[in-house]
Design an enzyme around this catalytic site. Sequence first.
Site, short mmCIF file in Angstrom:
data_model
loop_
_atom_site.label_atom_id
_atom_site.label_comp_id
_atom_site.label_asym_id
_atom_site.label_seq_id
_atom_site.Cartn_x
_atom_site.Cartn_y
_atom_site.Cartn_z
N ASP A 1 73.87 28.57 29.63
CA ASP A 1 73.35 28.79 28.29
C ASP A 1 73.99 30.04 27.66
O ASP A 1 74.39 30.04 26.50
CB ASP A 1 71.82 28.92 28.37
CG ASP A 1 71.19 28.86 26.99
OD1 ASP A 1 71.46 27.89 26.27
OD2 ASP A 1 70.46 29.80 26.64
N LYS B 1 76.64 30.57 24.42
CA LYS B 1 76.44 31.54 23.33
C LYS B 1 77.68 32.41 23.16
O LYS B 1 78.12 32.67 22.03
CB LYS B 1 75.22 32.42 23.62
CG LYS B 1 73.90 31.65 23.53
CD LYS B 1 72.73 32.51 23.94
CE LYS B 1 71.42 31.74 23.88
NZ LYS B 1 70.30 32.43 24.46
#
Length: 811
Positions: free
Chosen positions: A675, A679
């Site tokens: 994750d 980003k």
Amino acid sequence: MQILKFGGSSVANAHNIKLVKDIIKSKSQDKPLIVVVSAFSQVTNQLEKVATEATNTNKPYLQGVNAIDKQHKEVISALFEDGNADELITQVDGLIDKLKEVCQGVSLVDELTKRTYSQIVSFGERLSSLIIAEYVKIDLKETTLLDPRAFVFTQNGTSSVDFNKTDKAIKGELENCKGVHICPGFIASSKAGHLSTLGRGGSDYTAAIIAGALEASILEIWTDVSGMMTADPRIVKRAHVINKISYEEAMELSHFGAKVIYPPSIMPVLKKKIPIQIKNTFDPAHPGTLISEDSNGSSTIIKGLTSIKNIALVSLRGPGMVGIPNFSHRLFRALSSAEVNVILITQASSEHSISVGILPEHVELAQEAVENEFELEIAIGKVEPLKVKTGLSIIAIVGNKMQNQIGVSGKLFSVLGHNGVNVVAIAQGSSERNISAVIDTKDLKKALNSLHEAFFLSDAKSLNVFIVGVGNVGATLLTQIRSQQSYLYTKHQLDLKVVGLANSRTMCFDTDGISLENWKDSLAIGEPMQIDSFISKMSEFNLRNSVFVDNTASEDIASSYARILSESISIVTPNKVACSSSYEHYSELKELEQKFRTKFLFETNVGAGLPVISTLNDMVKSGDEILDVQGVLSGSLNFIFNTYDGTQSFASVVRQAQEEGYTEPDPRLDISGKDVMRKLLILAREAGNELEEEEIKTTPCVPEYCMDFEGEAFFDALEKEEDFFKNQYESAHKNGKKIKYVAKFNSEEASTQPMEVASDHPFYHLDGKDNIVSFKSRRYFTQPLVIKGAGAGAEVTASGIFADIIKAANT
Ligand code: ADP
Ligand code: ASP
Ligand code: MG
């Protein structure tokens, strides 16, 4: 002398005719009155139908005639007491018999000429005026029924008026008349003495001709709306009445479709400078619209916008056109001799093509006429056969103030472009009082409404939001929208409506706005959710300023973004899948955003509601260069590392984070570092780097093999590795350091990994589930720009999405 005209809807039924009589009574006290009346509403349409049915032996015209008879008799019985209308009924019967005779004649010869057409359609006004005159007579004895065939004359075979003869006759007949005169509109006499008509909507014209000839002080047109409005109120709900408008502006508006006044009606009064007052029969106290020489009274640049639905564009083009003498003359002569009505003309400056907007029913006539005229040139290939495009509409913006104003057409086209409306052709009147554009009919409503919002400052701007995903974040967003709706409307003139909603099972829609109090009930009875049908619905509605909000983490939905942007629908999303897919796909979406003049906003992909991406974008746009990005970008991991101190197992802390909603639904997405990697990838790309996922070195927070387990097995694997976590914690702790999961990007490295940070490091004091990101750039070189704050949680994420939705509206 006062001249009043009442249109079809004002005399549609007995109730309305009573209102008309009240108005006549109140006016008749001042001066003599001439009252022009139309046929009862829809009767002229029915008569047109009867006329065509009469030429077709299979179609029983009698049925239509009988319906017309019945309609008028019903009005009579509602207006008159029993026995008081016997003579009137005999007269009506006489007219109906005449109508039947004419129809029978048409049926026998199987031909409808212009003259017989005029005869048939004239019965509407003949019947209405007769009934109204008798009804007014009950209260105003001095009421006379006029026959305009005695004083309105048309040139033979056309509806154009012979003003010399007409003006003289009107003066002779009416100048010194007393009392009330009821006059059927629309009907005239040709010079040869046959009945003729003035064209659909022509009762306005009758009234204007009489007003002009008698030099009346004012002409009142009474209708079913309170004046000439800024747009057709049937298409633009927010249209409002224009107080004052000049003759020329009114003419432009009516020429391009504002049906409220028949365009030729303006000329006879303009010549004598007689003002026209448009009034509402159903709201007589409303001041209405004053059409006169003076056009002041509004602060907006445009007075109104208007449209003609369903036109065809015929284009003549060819390289040989430049050299052909009298080319345009021949084209327009051919069209005019075929009686094709030209609504709009555009010509390319190279003269290689001329396009003409005409009625679709004239296409065949136009084709035949033009191809005959240019037969030779077409045969030798100098000119191409006429190209025809149908399914089009014209929109026009009108206003005297547009003259010499910079930026009006720019605004027009940018609003259309932003809403995905393709402009097929453009025309601008030389007076600069009108700019017209030809567009697809399917976009008409959207175009008119968005232009109305853009040009009339008093209008709130509509924002039509489609939301997919109503989990934690989605539901919070709906609550936030609900509590802000009225504030946005009153303070920011933003009319935000949620018009589509879906979860993974069902979807529901309401173009008037789904009630945000009961959205769960609406979803519960919704149709089965499929993203393809959801998108089809959005494009079918074709609403202006549409925004699609994806609150899911779904790959399936993310893979539809290209299609959505290509419909000129903006996208707002916290879903990272699309922006962290292949660079090619990411840049394709960015290109579509530009191409379709829409918005693709994903601020909540990084740092939830924190302004990370927008800050980065501003830096890059203003010419700064990002040299180094570092951050703790996972609220969930920060929470886990901040909470874990060896007193309870690492696995149980992860479980707690999951239960409190700080992790992704599958916590492995956080723990694996994936994750955070996504980003960082998005930040690097937004900073202008062509980076792929594989180029980021991602180290998970746990031994790699744990990632192979799913669900409970994953937690078991973490339990087994408790020693690993404990050691990691203690070795940092004894040196006064903390573990942070850090993402880094610069020219040398792109990585995400757990790191020990000392107490003097800016990341050390990062509490709870906060995020921090620092941008080192050419401008922020010695002291990087740092953004820090709550980086996870439904409230802050939803508010970031909300802010993006509003941003999408303001572009
Ligand atoms: P009447 O029967 O009184 O002659 P019309 O039906 O010919 O009335 O014209 C009035 C209608 O024109 C209104 O009911 C409205 O729907 C339509 N209309 C279209 N554009 C406009 C506009 N810009 N302003 C007002 N009315 C308009
Ligand atoms: N009755 C005619 C029509 O409907 C004329 C009018 O109403 O103005 O076109
Ligand atoms: Mg009308």
